[in-house]
Design a protein around this motif. Structure first.
Motif, PDB file in Angstrom:
ATOM      1  N   GLU A  31       0.838  -1.204   0.000  1.00  0.00           N
ATOM      2  CA  GLU A  31       0.000   0.000   0.000  1.00  0.00           C
ATOM      3  C   GLU A  31       0.871   1.253   0.000  1.00  0.00           C
ATOM      4  N   ALA A  32       1.909   1.249   0.818  1.00  0.00           N
ATOM      5  CA  ALA A  32       2.815   2.401   0.859  1.00  0.00           C
ATOM      6  C   ALA A  32       3.539   2.569  -0.471  1.00  0.00           C
ATOM      7  N   LEU A  33       3.991   1.480  -1.068  1.00  0.00           N
ATOM      8  CA  LEU A  33       4.687   1.549  -2.349  1.00  0.00           C
ATOM      9  C   LEU A  33       3.767   2.032  -3.462  1.00  0.00           C
ATOM     10  N   ASP A  34       2.508   1.606  -3.435  1.00  0.00           N
ATOM     11  CA  ASP A  34       1.549   2.067  -4.447  1.00  0.00           C
ATOM     12  C   ASP A  34       1.367   3.579  -4.370  1.00  0.00           C
ATOM     13  N   ASN A  35       1.264   4.102  -3.168  1.00  0.00           N
ATOM     14  CA  ASN A  35       1.128   5.553  -3.006  1.00  0.00           C
ATOM     15  C   ASN A  35       2.390   6.279  -3.444  1.00  0.00           C
ATOM     16  N   LEU A  36       3.547   5.697  -3.146  1.00  0.00           N
ATOM     17  CA  LEU A  36       4.798   6.318  -3.582  1.00  0.00           C
ATOM     18  C   LEU A  36       4.907   6.300  -5.102  1.00  0.00           C
ATOM     19  N   ASN A  37       4.452   5.225  -5.736  1.00  0.00           N
ATOM     20  CA  ASN A  37       4.465   5.157  -7.199  1.00  0.00           C
ATOM     21  C   ASN A  37       3.525   6.204  -7.805  1.00  0.00           C
ATOM     22  N   ARG A  38       2.397   6.445  -7.167  1.00  0.00           N
ATOM     23  CA  ARG A  38       1.489   7.489  -7.650  1.00  0.00           C
ATOM     24  C   ARG A  38       2.144   8.859  -7.513  1.00  0.00           C
ATOM     25  N   TYR A  39       2.854   9.053  -6.425  1.00  0.00           N
ATOM     26  CA  TYR A  39       3.562  10.315  -6.224  1.00  0.00           C
ATOM     27  C   TYR A  39       4.601  10.523  -7.322  1.00  0.00           C
ATOM     28  N   ARG A  40       5.353   9.481  -7.637  1.00  0.00           N
ATOM     29  CA  ARG A  40       6.366   9.566  -8.701  1.00  0.00           C
ATOM     30  C   ARG A  40       5.718   9.858 -10.047  1.00  0.00           C
ATOM     31  N   ARG A  41       4.584   9.216 -10.336  1.00  0.00           N
ATOM     32  CA  ARG A  41       3.884   9.461 -11.598  1.00  0.00           C
ATOM     33  C   ARG A  41       3.448  10.924 -11.695  1.00  0.00           C
ATOM     34  N   GLN A  42       2.904  11.452 -10.599  1.00  0.00           N
ATOM     35  CA  GLN A  42       2.456  12.839 -10.608  1.00  0.00           C
ATOM     36  C   GLN A  42       3.621  13.802 -10.785  1.00  0.00           C
ATOM     37  N   LYS A  43       4.776  13.473 -10.224  1.00  0.00           N
ATOM     38  CA  LYS A  43       5.942  14.348 -10.370  1.00  0.00           C
ATOM     39  C   LYS A  43       6.448  14.344 -11.818  1.00  0.00           C
ATOM     40  N   TRP A  44       6.378  13.193 -12.485  1.00  0.00           N
ATOM     41  CA  TRP A  44       6.747  13.154 -13.899  1.00  0.00           C
ATOM     42  C   TRP A  44       5.783  14.001 -14.719  1.00  0.00           C
ATOM     43  N   MET A  45       4.499  13.911 -14.410  1.00  0.00           N
ATOM     44  CA  MET A  45       3.508  14.723 -15.110  1.00  0.00           C
ATOM     45  C   MET A  45       3.747  16.212 -14.849  1.00  0.00           C
ATOM     46  N   TYR A  46       4.140  16.533 -13.629  1.00  0.00           N
ATOM     47  CA  TYR A  46       4.437  17.926 -13.280  1.00  0.00           C
ATOM     48  C   TYR A  46       5.617  18.436 -14.105  1.00  0.00           C
ATOM     49  N   LEU A  47       6.655  17.635 -14.232  1.00  0.00           N
ATOM     50  CA  LEU A  47       7.813  18.034 -15.032  1.00  0.00           C
ATOM     51  C   LEU A  47       7.430  18.246 -16.496  1.00  0.00           C
ATOM     52  N   ALA A  48       6.616  17.327 -17.026  1.00  0.00           N
ATOM     53  CA  ALA A  48       6.185  17.460 -18.416  1.00  0.00           C
ATOM     54  C   ALA A  48       5.365  18.728 -18.612  1.00  0.00           C
TER      55      ALA A  48
END
Length: 207
Positions: free
Chosen positions: A89-106
Motif C-alpha cells: 500500500e505504501a509503495l503504491d502511493n509512492l508510485n502514484r507520487y512519482r507518476r504525478q511528479k513526472w507529469m508535473y515536469l512534463a
C-alpha cells in the motif's frame, strides 16, 4: 587422519560456524530494526495540503528535534523507497507520487516551451511587432492549457507521499513486530556435543 590435521579442520569449522552465527544475528537484528522504523515528515510537510508547493519532502527516522535530523526524500521520493519495502500500500502511493511528479515536469516543460515560442514570434517580426498571430494564438492556448493542467496535477500530488508514509507507519502492527522480535535469538554461541564436535547454539527468551 593425523591429530594435527583433525585439530586444524576442527578449528576452521569452529571459526566458520562463529562467523555464520554472528552474521545471522546481525542480519536478523537489521531486519527487525528496519521493519519497526517509524518515518516522520517535517512539520511543514505534514501540514502541506491540497495544491501545495511542489518541492521535496523532508523526513527523519529519529525524534526530529532539530533541522539536522531531517533528510530530503528526493524529487520523486526515491529515498523513502527502501523504508517502504514490503508494504504494498505504501509503495503504491509512492508510485502514484512519482507518476504525478513526472507529469508535473512534463507540464512545466510544456509551459516554458509555449512561452518561449510566443516570445520568439514577437521578436521574429522586427519591422512590425505581432502579438496575436496564428502561431502566437496556439502558444497562448497551450500555455493556458498547461496552467490548468498544473492545478489538476498538483492538487493531490503531495497527498500521495503523505499517504505512503502513513501507510508505512500504520503497517507496523504489534503482532508482526512481536513475531520478528521472538524469531530473533537472544543469544548466539557455540557448544560442544558429546563427541566433542562444535555445534551452533541459539537460545530464545520466552515472552
Amino acid at each position: 587422519m593425523p591429530y594435527n590435521q583433525l585439530s586444524r579442520v576442527s578449528g576452521g569449522l569452529r571459526r566458520f560456524i562463529l562467523v555464520a552465527a554472528c552474521s545471522l544475528g546481525v542480519s536478523l537484528a537489521a531486519q527487525a530494526q528496519q521493519a519497526t522504523t517509524v518515518l516522520r515528515l517535517a512539520p511543514e510537510d505534514v501540514s502541506r495540503g491540497l495544491n501545495g508547493a511542489q518541492k521535496n519532502f523532508f523526513f527523519t527516522t529519529g525524534a526530529g528535534t532539530s533541522n539536522d535530523d531531517y533528510q530530503s526524500a528526493g524529487f520523486f521520493g526515491q529515498r523513502l523507497r527502501p523504508y517502504l519495502a514490503g508494504n504494498q500500500e505504501a509503495l503504491d502511493n509512492l508510485n502514484r507520487y512519482r507518476r504525478q511528479k513526472w507529469m508535473y515536469l512534463a507540464e512545466r516543460l510544456t509551459f516554458v516551451g509555449a512561452v518561449g515560442l510566443y516570445g520568439q514570434q514577437v521578436l521574429a517580426h522586427t519591422e512590425k511587432e505581432e502579438y496575436f498571430n496564428n502561431t502566437q494564438q496556439v502558444a497562448v492556448g497551450v500555455a493556458a492549457f498547461s496552467l490548468l493542467s498544473n492545478v489538476l496535477i498538483s492538487r493531490h500530488t503531495n497527498s500521495h507521499l503523505q499517504r505512503a508514509v502513513e501507510a508505512h507507519n500504520a503497517g507496523l502492527p504489534a503482532a508482526r513486530t512481536g513475531m520478528l522480535q521472538q524469531m530473533r535469538p537472544s543469544t548466539v554461541g557455540l557448544a560442544a556435543s558429546r563427541s566433542g564436535q562444535p555445534l551452533l547454539a541459539l537460545s530464545w527468551n520466552l515472552r
